[in-house]
Motif scaffolding. Structure first.
Motif, mmCIF file in Angstrom:
data_model
loop_
_atom_site.group_PDB
_atom_site.id
_atom_site.type_symbol
_atom_site.label_atom_id
_atom_site.label_comp_id
_atom_site.label_asym_id
_atom_site.label_seq_id
_atom_site.Cartn_x
_atom_site.Cartn_y
_atom_site.Cartn_z
ATOM 1 N N ASP A 62 10.343 3.126 -3.619
ATOM 2 C CA ASP A 62 10.055 3.555 -4.835
ATOM 3 C C ASP A 62 10.780 3.537 -5.959
ATOM 4 N N HIS A 96 0.164 -1.000 -0.036
ATOM 5 C CA HIS A 96 -0.367 0.001 0.323
ATOM 6 C C HIS A 96 0.758 1.926 0.074
ATOM 7 N N ASP A 130 2.480 1.517 -3.529
ATOM 8 C CA ASP A 130 1.233 2.340 -4.276
ATOM 9 C C ASP A 130 1.062 3.959 -4.509
ATOM 10 N N GLN A 168 0.572 2.704 -8.231
ATOM 11 C CA GLN A 168 -0.522 1.004 -8.666
ATOM 12 C C GLN A 168 -1.427 1.465 -7.311
ATOM 13 N N THR A 169 -2.320 -0.249 -8.242
ATOM 14 C CA THR A 169 -3.494 -0.798 -7.276
ATOM 15 C C THR A 169 -2.631 -1.584 -7.094
ATOM 16 N N ASN A 215 7.848 -3.958 -4.850
ATOM 17 C CA ASN A 215 6.492 -4.837 -4.179
ATOM 18 C C ASN A 215 6.582 -5.805 -4.180
#
Lengths: 583, 174
Positions: free
Chosen positions: A334, A98, A101, A106-107, A340
């Motif tokens: 990131d 999360h 994201d 992103q989702t 992730n």
């Protein structure tokens, strides 16, 4: 009973307790970690739009509660630590996905929440159906077939998808799935089933060359077939990480079964030879090796396919995390590609620091030790091999991933169990949880472990009388007791506590004894020592049955049915074979 | 949020992780022994004291002696101590029984070597359990008989009950 504290203490120590309450408390703590992490990654979200936090928290919480309830109902004596540890790790993974994201737009977190729910539901289903893990042993060869199918599936044209140069995924209804993740479980079941049956043949039959006894080819052929399928397919699919993991699983299980260090030595030599050959023949492998050995070379760093930028950025992330980390939501994980999934460990290292990453590693360590504890405690060879093999698998996978991101090993794409984004990995790890829980239930469940004594027989007799009295009073409340109550076995147990809790289990029925009796039957095949013990136990069971007389529906007779056929025709035999012949 | 809160939360979360680990480790400390064997030794020691306090509650069964954890040592005081040969080549001899199982047979490795041509090498086995000895045939050629009945499984042998191995008849004595 309260009058004597020491006696009560003994009772508590000797009798295995379900410990589901411990699990519930630890679950609350684990949920606190998961939800807390999810809030901390961006506290302002709580005011603006808390929908994701609420959703992921409730899926994690309800899922954990569901598994917990299933454990109450189906596996009361299961290990109380496996579930909280898995939930904590899963919650941390959700929070980090999360958090990434939030920086990358992103989702992935929403998908991961859905998969968490699915995986936990599947875990419940497996637990519900797998009351006795030994059933898996009956499908040993089906598991081999299933593993082969699962591994080949991504190579089927039209079904398989190639992502990042590896053909590991299948696409069903727009969703990708990695069947190899499930194959690691089916292969472990196959290895456990095969080795538990043929261990002696592998160990003892075969020619002896020097100090080494080589097993006969036909004894190890199915193992080698499984190994060749796994490795061959994965090499074709260009997934070295999974290939190494399967090879390690093969080695670990054969070592667990035979206890011969020679297998490990042989395996490591083979792995090195294979690795060297692969680096010569496959360009992607040699690129990986380059990026590992020469990571800080600008030329290697900037290379477009197979550059070391990912590894080096991960290392920088770990370095900027330091001892205490940047704090959740404060770092820049990131910047690392695949932060992730493959590189989630460096993201944790950056934001939680060495102390936080150490905590995560210790949680994995505890998880694996609980798996090994279940293996130690369970009484059948298959369960031992399966539990230990699955634990070894998880440790091995972690070693390959974390070794990869910390530049101890060449980086190969593997998921971090429970944490990485990816539904198939999550699903397979929750199935592993279910299997380990089922095995630990059979390991901790109270069963008859020794021969019965006069006292046990007297206890059975006393309980039979108590029941008879109850029946004359027209009350059959005993019948409505839960079927899992293991009272008879507790009373029969050779542990020293038997006399005292015999008192409080007086009026309880012993409907649970059927499974225990089964387990004793299967114990008998385990070895000559167990056989002797079982034989003597049968004697006592027979005596118990004799005292129980016509009380056929319940009680000691149930146990006697375990030694049934032989016992029934004993009198006839005794009369028929009066005298033995001459030698 | 203030700087202080952020810092506190950051360290608080790390603490929470380790509290969780500590909780798991502390609560599992008790079952780190395999099958509680380590505990049963200490239990054995304290049992005598407890039994002295409360003999009638702890023994719902009519048997007089307390139950021990290891089956081979249970009720040793009341178990027959002597194996006497009544008939056969070794008639008249007797053997002292301890807590260990005894193998009967013609083989030299048998605990009680019978010079009996009708006995098998490894003929039968006597093993202690609770207050009794159990006799078990080890797949002998001619069988083992207790009071004229052929054994098909292990059976308890009371003192004074005659049993036959080959042509040797024996009994247990107190």
């Amino acid at each position: 009973m309260s009058s004597t504290a020491p006696a009560a203490a003994h009772d508590a120590a000797a009798r295995p307790r379900p410990r589901r309450l411990t699990e519930l408390l630890l679950l609350l703590l684990a949920l606190g970690i998961g939800v807390g992490a999810n809030i901390l990654v961006d506290p302002e979200q709580l005011d603006k739009d808390a929908s994701h936090i609420v959703m992921s928290g409730s899926v994690l919480g309800l899922g954990a509660l569901l598994v917990h309830v299933v454990l109450w109902a189906r596996a009361r004596y299961a290990d109380p630590y496996l579930l909280p540890l898995a939930v904590a790790l899963n919650g941390l993974g959700l929070a980090m996905i999360h958090r990434i994201d939030l920086s990358t737009g992103q989702t992935a977190a929403n998908t991961q929440v859905v998969w968490t729910g699915v995986a936990m539901a599947v875990c419940c289903v497996v637990l519900w159906l797998l009351k006795d893990h030994r059933r898996l042993r009956n499908v040993t060869y089906i598991m081999l077939l299933l593993s082969a199918v699962l591994l080949v599936l991504p190579m089927v044209p039209g079904l398989g998808v190639e992502i990042n140069g590896a053909r590991l995924w299948i696409s069903v209804a727009g969703r990708t799935f990695q069947p190899g993740e499930i194959a690691k479980i089916t292969l472990a079941v196959f290895f456990a089933g095969y080795l538990s049956t043929n261990r002696d043949l592998i160990l003892l039959a075969g020619r002896k060359i020097g100090p080494v006894r080589l097993p006969r080819f036909r004894d190890v052929a199915p193992m080698l077939a499984a190994w060749a399928i796994a490795i061959g397919v994965l090499v074709l699919q260009k997934d070295m990480g999974t290939a190494i993991m399967f090879f390690g699983l093969f080695l670990a299980m054969i070592y667990l079964a035979t206890g011969r260090l020679g297998w490990i030595v042989l395996g490591v030599v083979l792995m090195l030879v294979g690795g060297f050959a692969a680096s010569r023949f496959f360009t992607h492998v040699s690129l990986r090796l380059d990026a590992w050995l020469d990571a800080f070379n600008p030329e290697v760093y900037n290379r477009s396919p197979g550059g070391s930028a990912q590894i080096v950025q991960g290392l920088f992330g770990l370095a900027s995390g330091g001892l205490f980390g940047q704090g959740l939501g404060q770092g820049r994980p990131d910047l690392v590609s695949y932060s992730n999934s493959d590189m989630i460990i460096t993201a944790f290292g950056e934001e939680l620091g060495l102390i936080g990453l150490g905590a995560i590693l210790i949680m994995f360590l505890l998880f694996a030790t609980r798996g090994l504890r279940a293996a130690l405690g369970t009484r059948d060879a298959f369960g031992k091999l399966l539990a230990a093999g699955l634990s070894a698998l998880m440790v091995l996978q972690l070693f390959i991933v974390i070794g990869g991101v910390t530049r101890l090993l060449p980086l190969t794409g593997l998921t971090t169990p429970f944490m990485s984004a990816g539904g198939s990995s999550l699903l397979s790890n929750w199935i592993i949880v279910a299997i380990l829980l089922a095995i630990s239930h059979s390991a901790r469940r109270p069963v008859v472990t020794g021969p019965a004594s006069d006292e046990d027989l007297a206890t059975i007799e006393a309980r039979r009388r108590a029941r008879a009295e109850q029946r004359t009073q027209g009350s059959d409340a005993a019948d409505r007791e839960p079927a899992t109550e293991p009272t008879r076995s507790a009373a029969l147990s050779s542990s020293a506590a038997a006399p005292h809790h015999a008192g409080d289990s007086f009026d309880a029925p012993d409907t649970g004894s059927a499974t225990e009796a089964m387990s004793r039957i299967s114990d008998r095949s385990d070895g000559p020592a167990a056989g002797e013990r079982a034989a003597s136990r049968d004697t006592d069971d027979a005596a118990a049955a004799a005292t129980t007389g016509g009380d056929a529906a319940r009680g000691g007779t149930r146990a006697a049915s375990s030694g049934g056929p032989e016992q029934k025709n004993e009198p006839a035999q005794g009369e028929a074979e009066q005298e033995g012949g001459t030698p | 949020m203030s700087e202080l809160t952020v810092t506190l939360l950051r360290f608080g979360f790390l603490a929470l992780l380790w509290i969780f680990i500590a909780a798991v480790v502390v609560s599992q400390a008790r079952d780190l022994t395999v099958s509680g064997r380590a505990r049963s030794a200490s239990r054995e020691r304290t049992r005598a004291a407890v039994a002295a306090d409360e003999p009638e509650r702890r023994r719902p069964a009519p048997t007089p002696q307390p139950r021990q954890a290891a089956p081979t040592t249970g009720g040793a005081r009341h178990r027959p101590q002597q194996l006497v040969v009544l008939e056969g080549p070794l008639a008249g001899s007797s053997y002292q029984l301890s807590a260990a199982p005894v193998m009967l047979g013609r083989s030299t490795e048998a605990t009680v070597p019978l010079e009996d041509d009708y006995a098998s090498g490894r003929h039968a086995r006597l093993f202690p359990q609770g207050s009794r000895w159990f006799l078990e045939d080890l797949g002998s050629t001619n069988g083992t008989f207790v009071e004229g009945q052929k054994l098909s499984r292990a059976a308890a042998v009371e003192p004074g009950v005659r049993f036959r191995v080959g042509r040797t008849v024996m009994e247990l004595r107190q």
